[in-house]
Write a protein that holds these residues in place. Structure first.
Motif, PDB file in Angstrom:
ATOM      1  N   ILE A 108      38.552  39.611  43.032  1.00 21.24           N
ATOM      2  CA  ILE A 108      39.294  40.808  42.609  1.00 21.24           C
ATOM      3  C   ILE A 108      39.050  41.909  43.640  1.00 21.24           C
ATOM      4  CG2 ILE A 108      39.450  42.613  40.840  1.00 21.24           C
ATOM      5  CD1 ILE A 108      38.284  40.525  38.850  1.00 21.24           C
ATOM      6  N   GLU A 109      40.123  42.595  44.036  1.00 23.49           N
ATOM      7  CA  GLU A 109      39.964  43.727  44.938  1.00 23.49           C
ATOM      8  C   GLU A 109      39.938  45.017  44.113  1.00 23.49           C
ATOM      9  OE1 GLU A 109      42.952  43.992  47.953  1.00 23.49           O
ATOM     10  OE2 GLU A 109      41.944  45.655  48.984  1.00 23.49           O
ATOM     11  N   VAL A 110      38.978  45.865  44.413  1.00 24.20           N
ATOM     12  CA  VAL A 110      38.846  47.145  43.700  1.00 24.20           C
ATOM     13  C   VAL A 110      39.458  48.230  44.577  1.00 24.20           C
ATOM     14  CG1 VAL A 110      37.219  48.784  42.702  1.00 24.20           C
ATOM     15  CG2 VAL A 110      36.732  46.338  42.595  1.00 24.20           C
ATOM     16  N   PHE A 124      35.194  43.976  46.782  1.00 22.61           N
ATOM     17  CA  PHE A 124      35.645  42.711  46.180  1.00 22.61           C
ATOM     18  C   PHE A 124      34.638  42.244  45.128  1.00 22.61           C
ATOM     19  CE2 PHE A 124      37.809  42.966  50.208  1.00 22.61           C
ATOM     20  CZ  PHE A 124      39.106  42.593  49.873  1.00 22.61           C
ATOM     21  N   LEU A 125      35.179  41.740  44.030  1.00 19.36           N
ATOM     22  CA  LEU A 125      34.326  41.268  42.936  1.00 19.36           C
ATOM     23  C   LEU A 125      34.482  39.761  42.789  1.00 19.36           C
ATOM     24  CD1 LEU A 125      35.188  43.998  40.263  1.00 19.36           C
ATOM     25  CD2 LEU A 125      33.341  44.004  41.968  1.00 19.36           C
ATOM     26  N   CYS A 126      33.364  39.071  42.847  1.00 19.86           N
ATOM     27  CA  CYS A 126      33.391  37.622  42.682  1.00 19.86           C
ATOM     28  C   CYS A 126      33.064  37.295  41.220  1.00 19.86           C
ATOM     29  CB  CYS A 126      32.381  36.971  43.617  1.00 19.86           C
ATOM     30  SG  CYS A 126      32.528  35.180  43.615  1.00 19.86           S
ATOM     31  N   ILE A 127      34.040  36.728  40.537  1.00 17.69           N
ATOM     32  CA  ILE A 127      33.854  36.332  39.131  1.00 17.69           C
ATOM     33  C   ILE A 127      34.458  34.948  38.956  1.00 17.69           C
ATOM     34  CG2 ILE A 127      34.407  36.869  36.725  1.00 17.69           C
ATOM     35  CD1 ILE A 127      34.701  39.796  37.571  1.00 17.69           C
ATOM     36  N   ASN A 128      33.650  34.037  38.458  1.00 16.16           N
ATOM     37  CA  ASN A 128      34.095  32.655  38.261  1.00 16.16           C
ATOM     38  C   ASN A 128      34.000  32.258  36.802  1.00 16.16           C
ATOM     39  OD1 ASN A 128      34.614  30.892  40.795  1.00 16.16           O
ATOM     40  ND2 ASN A 128      32.948  32.272  41.405  1.00 16.16           N
ATOM     41  N   ARG A 147      41.868  43.399  31.059  1.00 19.98           N
ATOM     42  CA  ARG A 147      42.692  44.271  30.206  1.00 19.98           C
ATOM     43  C   ARG A 147      42.017  44.553  28.860  1.00 19.98           C
ATOM     44  NH1 ARG A 147      47.741  41.497  28.046  1.00 19.98           N
ATOM     45  NH2 ARG A 147      46.157  40.927  26.498  1.00 19.98           N
ATOM     46  N   ASP A 148      41.397  43.507  28.272  1.00 21.60           N
ATOM     47  CA  ASP A 148      40.911  43.641  26.889  1.00 21.60           C
ATOM     48  C   ASP A 148      39.392  43.747  26.773  1.00 21.60           C
ATOM     49  OD1 ASP A 148      43.576  43.257  26.358  1.00 21.60           O
ATOM     50  OD2 ASP A 148      43.366  41.205  25.615  1.00 21.60           O
ATOM     51  N   ARG A 149      38.627  43.272  27.773  1.00 23.39           N
ATOM     52  CA  ARG A 149      37.160  43.312  27.715  1.00 23.39           C
ATOM     53  C   ARG A 149      36.590  43.694  29.083  1.00 23.39           C
ATOM     54  NH1 ARG A 149      34.118  41.238  23.657  1.00 23.39           N
ATOM     55  NH2 ARG A 149      32.618  42.584  24.717  1.00 23.39           N
ATOM     56  N   GLU A 150      37.018  44.829  29.552  1.00 22.95           N
ATOM     57  CA  GLU A 150      36.540  45.290  30.863  1.00 22.95           C
ATOM     58  C   GLU A 150      35.018  45.457  30.870  1.00 22.95           C
ATOM     59  OE1 GLU A 150      38.413  48.901  32.110  1.00 22.95           O
ATOM     60  OE2 GLU A 150      37.367  48.942  34.038  1.00 22.95           O
ATOM     61  N   ASP A 151      34.435  45.739  29.707  1.00 25.21           N
ATOM     62  CA  ASP A 151      32.974  45.901  29.633  1.00 25.21           C
ATOM     63  C   ASP A 151      32.255  44.642  30.121  1.00 25.21           C
ATOM     64  OD1 ASP A 151      34.163  44.770  27.210  1.00 25.21           O
ATOM     65  OD2 ASP A 151      32.149  44.763  26.370  1.00 25.21           O
ATOM     66  N   VAL A 156      29.201  41.580  34.535  1.00 20.22           N
ATOM     67  CA  VAL A 156      28.909  40.338  35.271  1.00 20.22           C
ATOM     68  C   VAL A 156      29.373  40.338  36.727  1.00 20.22           C
ATOM     69  CG1 VAL A 156      29.081  39.011  33.121  1.00 20.22           C
ATOM     70  CG2 VAL A 156      31.027  39.034  34.694  1.00 20.22           C
ATOM     71  N   ALA A 157      30.284  41.235  37.102  1.00 20.71           N
ATOM     72  CA  ALA A 157      30.897  41.154  38.437  1.00 20.71           C
ATOM     73  C   ALA A 157      29.849  41.206  39.548  1.00 20.71           C
ATOM     74  CB  ALA A 157      31.888  42.297  38.608  1.00 20.71           C
TER      75      ALA A 157
END
Lengths: 170, 77
Positions: A108-110, A124-128, A147-151, A156-157
């Motif tokens: 993901i690009e921030v 950049f965020l690495c999430i698998n 969208r629904d659980r950004e927390d 974890v990002a």
């Protein structure tokens, strides 16, 4: 006449955890053909693979099915936007002005306009996923998380200085 | 009829249940409820279909929902 043996629920759960087939009973039987990946560990798999014995045809079929479900997860309008742009932008609901840019199979690009401070040191965020998934399917799931659980994403990002393909998708 | 999309390396597999009042339907619903419960206990999220898209759902399993999906847990790195 023989009476069926009913196992206590804790023993049925234990059996399920170790790959046993749950018996039909009060909790209901689950078709053993349904793969429930949260019951296994996948750390041993090479990156961007679905496991030993997965054929080219299996990969092609998995990706075809993933595309169907990603489309229905996102909804038609969002799916079309993804196809047109090649990415989806989602504004953060926690950090005003910050935007997440999602691309299929990538980190993901921030994006932060001037004056907006990112909580991460890199863009950049690495999430698998914790188990292997076709990349379009995981893309749609990651969109739902953002969208629904950004927390959860904030928790974890793993920030990274560059973009790269995700390791647990294929 | 309701269904769960079990997202996995196969793309997804489908668990379905009837909503008629029969023993078979009750068993199907129990199986569906069990999958949702076990997946949540293992850290998965669950979404349900709303209109033409999915939203993450925190409610207990409801057999009247048209479609659920099991969402993989996520980890950084």
């Amino acid at each position: 006449m023989a009476h069926p043996i009913t196992l206590p629920s804790w023993l049925r759960r234990l059996s399920g955890r170790f790959g046993g087939s749950p018996s039909a009973g009060a909790e209901g039987a689950v078709d053993p053909a349904i793969e429930q990946p949260w019951r296994k560990r996948w750390d041993h798999l090479p990156k961007r693979t679905a496991g030993y014995g997965f054929t080219h045809a299996d990969y092609a079929e998995a990706r075809r099915r993933a595309r169907e479900v990603a489309r229905s997860t996102l909804g038609e309008e969002t799916w079309r936007r993804l196809q047109r742009q090649g990415y989806l932008d989602l504004p953060s609901q926690r950090i005003p002005g910050m935007v997440y840019r999602l691309r299929v199979g990538r980190r993901i690009e921030v994006l932060c306009p001037p004056g907006v401070v990112s909580p991460w040191p890199w863009d950049f965020l690495c999430i698998n996923p914790t188990y292997p998934l076709p990349e379009e399917e995981f893309f749609a799931q990651l969109y739902l998380y953002l969208r629904d659980r950004e927390d959860i994403v904030l928790k974890v990002a793993a920030p990274q200085p560059w973009d790269q393909a995700l390791g647990r998708t294929f | 009829m309701g269904r769960i999309l079990v997202a996995n390396r196969r793309g997804h597999q489908v668990v379905e249940w009837e909503t008629t009042d029969t023993e078979e339907a009750r068993e199907q619903i129990a199986a569906a409820e069990r999958i949702i419960r076990e997946a949540r206990e293992a850290g998965c999220a669950v979404s349900r279909k709303e209109g033409d898209r999915h939203v993450i759902d925190h409610q207990p399993f409801d057999p009247k929902v048209e479609e659920y999906q099991i969402i993989a847990p996520i980890a950084g790195g």
